[in-house]
Design an enzyme around this catalytic site. Structure first.
Site, PDB file in Angstrom:
ATOM      1  N   HIS A   1       0.590  -1.198  -0.157  1.00  0.00           N
ATOM      2  CA  HIS A   1      -0.019  -0.096   0.081  1.00  0.00           C
ATOM      3  C   HIS A   1       0.692   1.207   0.102  1.00  0.00           C
ATOM      4  CE1 HIS A   1      -0.294   0.031   4.818  1.00  0.00           C
ATOM      5  NE2 HIS A   1       1.008  -0.460   4.146  1.00  0.00           N
ATOM      6  N   HIS A   2       2.198   1.234   0.063  1.00  0.00           N
ATOM      7  CA  HIS A   2       3.017   2.563   0.228  1.00  0.00           C
ATOM      8  C   HIS A   2       3.397   3.080  -1.306  1.00  0.00           C
ATOM      9  CE1 HIS A   2       3.275   2.486   4.323  1.00  0.00           C
ATOM     10  NE2 HIS A   2       3.659   1.358   4.566  1.00  0.00           N
ATOM     11  N   ALA A   3       3.260   2.016  -2.271  1.00  0.00           N
ATOM     12  CA  ALA A   3       4.079   2.536  -3.545  1.00  0.00           C
ATOM     13  C   ALA A   3       3.045   3.603  -4.266  1.00  0.00           C
ATOM     14  CB  ALA A   3       3.875   1.267  -4.632  1.00  0.00           C
TER      15      ALA A   3
ATOM     16  N   HIS B   1       0.286   3.690   7.721  1.00  0.00           N
ATOM     17  CA  HIS B   1      -0.739   4.502   7.057  1.00  0.00           C
ATOM     18  C   HIS B   1      -0.796   4.040   5.707  1.00  0.00           C
ATOM     19  CE1 HIS B   1      -1.870   8.327   4.971  1.00  0.00           C
ATOM     20  NE2 HIS B   1      -3.209   7.579   5.207  1.00  0.00           N
TER      21      HIS B   1
ATOM     22  N   ASP C   1      -0.793   5.222   2.993  1.00  0.00           N
ATOM     23  CA  ASP C   1      -0.703   6.464   2.031  1.00  0.00           C
ATOM     24  C   ASP C   1      -0.722   6.523   0.565  1.00  0.00           C
ATOM     25  OD1 ASP C   1       1.828   4.864   2.352  1.00  0.00           O
ATOM     26  OD2 ASP C   1       2.928   6.773   2.148  1.00  0.00           O
TER      27      ASP C   1
END
Length: 384
Positions: free
Chosen positions: A124-126, A164, A166
């Protein structure tokens, strides 16, 4: 969704994101016979046209170049860094994981599957133009983008990773069709430093489409579950998503070496069950895509947590008191020279106090939940 080749997503021996966690999870799924109760599917890697639903063309070219020659990785794209070291075949492995999530989303939307799980996903951070936080391609964002492309008008994304979500929030910041909700350790304490309750989405109709619960360090089962149930069900009841996408990073666990929450396996399982129930209650036909995510206690925590997730999605939940099959413990020792856990529980019976019973302004957890409700709920026409 499973293909042994996803274990090629490997940043190296010293990196905390050891792909053995994926192999051990699938081994435990098989040891419990869950692979006989579900359809196990290996999808093709996501192609360029799919990857471009989220990621920029120049970034895709940078990933390919770093895959061909890791020494030439361009750090301006987040590649070749300590978090995201370049490795041969990085594009292929990342595209394969993304392909599993996209194919799962397609199956759910077209009705060939009610639920789908890709525990190799949840990266989920990419960002659209860069790698970050152990994530190269954002399979969660890609799955949601594919659902929108197929005609979905309301997709809810719930992220319970300790970090998070993000990248997903950024991708859909200005899109009112996507509701992103992230419960994570407070950004003052942990990467990526975002996910403040004041982050509530873009302008116009997108206002209130992002919701963030910033949890105090040390939050345990009771607080974590209280926060989840104080925020998520009301939002879903209001939004009425056609599809629910959830990210189940196991790094909220008290044994995880990279964060500071104190959540048990049993509370993680309780949230998985809650997500399953919420999908049946609020989506069209129970459409639910469940993803993995973070989790760096790769033997003791991750395989058990995500095996529970698969079992719940298969409508064959595993009794937490169940013994871990000996054959799997033997596999653990053969792969890692570590002893595996004995039971599918941490021995906890998590309970929490419902938000409707009132809040304590002196309690740090309650203040965190109230900050979220005050920031986001009025934008959606909901009572604080």
């Amino acid at each position: 969704m499973w293909d042994e080749a996803v274990t090629a997503y490997d940043f190296g021996r010293q990196h905390p994101m050891d792909p053995v966690r994926l192999a051990l999870t699938m081994g435990l799924v098989r040891a419990f016979g869950l692979d006989r109760d579900v359809e196990v599917v290996a999808a093709k890697p996501a192609g360029d046209s799919t990857l471009r639903l989220v990621h920029r063309e120049d970034y895709l070219a940078a990933v390919r170049a770093a895959s061909a020659d890791p020494r030439a990785a361009d750090q301006s794209y987040g590649l070749g860094t300590l978090d995201d070291p370049a490795f041969p075949g990085m594009h292929d492995a990342s595209a394969l994981i993304a392909g599993q999530s996209v194919a799962a989303a397609e199956a759910i939307w077209r009705g060939t599957a009610e639920h789908a799980v890709n525990f190799s996903g949840g990266l989920h951070h990419a960002m659209p133009g860069g790698a970050a936080g152990f994530c190269v391609y954002n399979d969660a964002s890609l799955a949601i983008a594919r659902l929108l492309e197929l005609g979905a008008e309301r997709v809810a994304y719930i992220d319970v990773d300790v970090h998070h979500g993000d990248g997903v929030q950024t991708t859909f910041w200005d899109d009112p069709r996507v509701l992103t909700v992230s419960l994570h350790e407070h950004p003052r304490m942990l990467f990526p430093g975002t996910g403040w309750p004041e982050e509530t989405g873009g302008t116009g109709q997108a206002e209130g489409s992002a919701v963030n619960v910033a949890l105090p360090a040390g939050t345990g089962d009771a607080g974590w579950l209280r926060a989840f149930h104080a925020v998520v069900p009301e939002l879903l009841a209001d939004f009425r998503p056609q599809v629910l996408v959830t990210q189940h990073g196991a790094d909220t666990h008290f044994e995880d070496p990279l964060a500071h929450l104190a959540v048990s396996l049993d509370a993680q399982r309780a949230v998985q069950e809650a997500c399953h129930s919420l999908a049946h209650e609020y989506t069209d036909g129970g459409r639910w895509l469940a993803l993995g995510g973070g989790g760096y206690a790769v033997v003791d925590v991750v395989p058990r947590s995500w095996t529970h997730l698969v079992a719940i999605a298969a409508h064959r939940p595993i009794d937490p008191e169940s013994a871990v099959p000996e054959e799997w413990r033997n596999e653990v020792y053969a792969r890692t020279r570590q002893a595996g856990p004995w039971r599918m529980t941490d021995g906890r019976d998590p309970v929490w106090r419902d938000w409707s019973q009132g809040y304590d302004p002196a309690d740090e957890l309650d203040r965190a939940v109230l900050a979220t409700r005050r920031s986001a709920f009025p934008l959606r026409g909901l009572l604080v």
